[in-house]
Write an enzyme that holds these catalytic residues in place. Structure first.
Site, PDB file in Angstrom:
ATOM      1  N   ARG A  75      24.802  25.522  73.172  1.00  0.00           N
ATOM      2  CA  ARG A  75      23.938  26.347  72.152  1.00  0.00           C
ATOM      3  C   ARG A  75      22.535  26.567  72.112  1.00  0.00           C
ATOM      4  O   ARG A  75      21.843  27.472  71.702  1.00  0.00           O
ATOM      5  CB  ARG A  75      24.204  25.918  70.760  1.00  0.00           C
ATOM      6  CG  ARG A  75      25.746  26.216  70.173  1.00  0.00           C
ATOM      7  CD  ARG A  75      25.489  26.665  68.426  1.00  0.00           C
ATOM      8  NE  ARG A  75      26.465  27.551  68.055  1.00  0.00           N
ATOM      9  CZ  ARG A  75      27.778  27.097  67.613  1.00  0.00           C
ATOM     10  NH1 ARG A  75      28.090  25.839  67.910  1.00  0.00           N
ATOM     11  NH2 ARG A  75      28.633  27.763  67.147  1.00  0.00           N
ATOM     12  N   ARG A 146      36.536  30.144  55.338  1.00  0.00           N
ATOM     13  CA  ARG A 146      35.684  29.042  55.439  1.00  0.00           C
ATOM     14  C   ARG A 146      34.286  29.389  54.556  1.00  0.00           C
ATOM     15  O   ARG A 146      34.108  30.531  54.067  1.00  0.00           O
ATOM     16  CB  ARG A 146      34.947  29.195  56.897  1.00  0.00           C
ATOM     17  CG  ARG A 146      35.543  28.255  57.681  1.00  0.00           C
ATOM     18  CD  ARG A 146      35.302  28.320  59.243  1.00  0.00           C
ATOM     19  NE  ARG A 146      33.669  28.331  59.454  1.00  0.00           N
ATOM     20  CZ  ARG A 146      33.057  28.249  60.402  1.00  0.00           C
ATOM     21  NH1 ARG A 146      33.795  28.297  61.731  1.00  0.00           N
ATOM     22  NH2 ARG A 146      31.807  28.350  60.735  1.00  0.00           N
ATOM     23  N   ARG A 157      23.443  32.989  60.448  1.00  0.00           N
ATOM     24  CA  ARG A 157      23.863  32.573  61.859  1.00  0.00           C
ATOM     25  C   ARG A 157      23.693  33.572  62.965  1.00  0.00           C
ATOM     26  O   ARG A 157      23.459  33.175  64.130  1.00  0.00           O
ATOM     27  CB  ARG A 157      25.549  32.179  61.849  1.00  0.00           C
ATOM     28  CG  ARG A 157      25.719  31.141  61.042  1.00  0.00           C
ATOM     29  CD  ARG A 157      26.947  31.167  60.197  1.00  0.00           C
ATOM     30  NE  ARG A 157      28.212  31.028  60.837  1.00  0.00           N
ATOM     31  CZ  ARG A 157      29.578  31.223  60.306  1.00  0.00           C
ATOM     32  NH1 ARG A 157      29.449  31.760  59.177  1.00  0.00           N
ATOM     33  NH2 ARG A 157      30.558  31.104  60.796  1.00  0.00           N
TER      34      ARG A 157
END
Ligand code: ADP
Ligand code: ZN
Length: 202
Positions: A75, A146, A157
């Site tokens: 990432r 979620r 995000r």
């Protein structure tokens, strides 16, 4: 094959990872490790060294011998560097870094309509891939939303992605490992494009 999946949150990485691994297991009978998956639940990244150590450890298990599909790692550029170093030491290399490209405006609808299976991690969508009677088609569990699939966290995000993960696209392009698919198409069309890139049989 050793594949990593890239693309913004909501691009469809989890969705495609499931199909790729299922097909692969059926056609080749090899265990395909989908690991290093979704370390992040609150929009933040796990510290690099922790992540790198976990993944290195995992990649040495026997079930990774024939290949693996990484979704959610690397990432950051330093994670990608660590992975390259790990592979080089073992005289191995990635087959491809596959980026599922989806523009930012598509993502909010995908993420806020997402439902996931708490048991096996499969992804569904209330409109684009609805679970039948609210159940996971792979394992029968009730799917859930979620907590972090809300508009605010999705935006957060996406910002984290743009800052920390998007630079990986250039990283792999420079190393001639990048392949891309148009992730705005329907799930099965995206899957077909991926199969073409990876070469049959996937
Ligand atoms: P990622 O793992 O990249 O964060 P997911 O695979 O969980 O993304 O997909 C995000 C949401 O978008 C899910 O609800 C999924 O069902 C839906 N989705 C995935 N691919 C597509 C597609 N090609 N078209 C429409 N919706 C999609
Ligand atoms: Zn399930």
């Amino acid at each position: 094959m050793k594949i990593i999946l890239l693309g913004p949150p909501g691009a469809g990485k989890g969705t495609q990872a499931k199909s790729i691994s299922i097909r692969k297991n059926i056609s080749e009978n090899t265990p395909l490790g989908i690991e290093a998956k979704k370390y992040i639940d609150n929009g933040q990244l796990v510290p690099d060294q922790v992540t790198i150590d976990m993944v290195k450890d995992r990649l040495q298990h026997d079930d990774c011998e024939n290949g693996y599909l990484l979704d959610g790692f690397p990432r950051t550029v330093s994670q990608a560097e660590a992975l390259q170093e790990f592979l080089q030491k073992r005289k191995e290399s990635l087959d491809t870094a596959l980026c599922i490209e989806v523009p930012r405006d598509f993502i909010l609808e995908r993420m806020t309509g997402r439902r996931v299976c708490p048991s096996c991690g499969a992804s569904y969508h209330i409109k684009f891939n609805p679970p039948i009677e609210g159940k996971c088609e792979l394992c029968g569990s009730d799917v859930v939303q979620r907590k972090d699939d809300t508009e605010e966290t999705v935006k957060e995000r996406l910002d984290v992605y743009e800052r920390q993960t998007q630079p990986l696209i250039d990283f792999y392009k420079e190393r001639e490992l990048l392949s891309t698919v148009d992730g705005t198409k329907a799930i099965n069309e995206v899957f077909e494009s991926i199969c073409t890139i990876l070469g049959e049989p996937v």
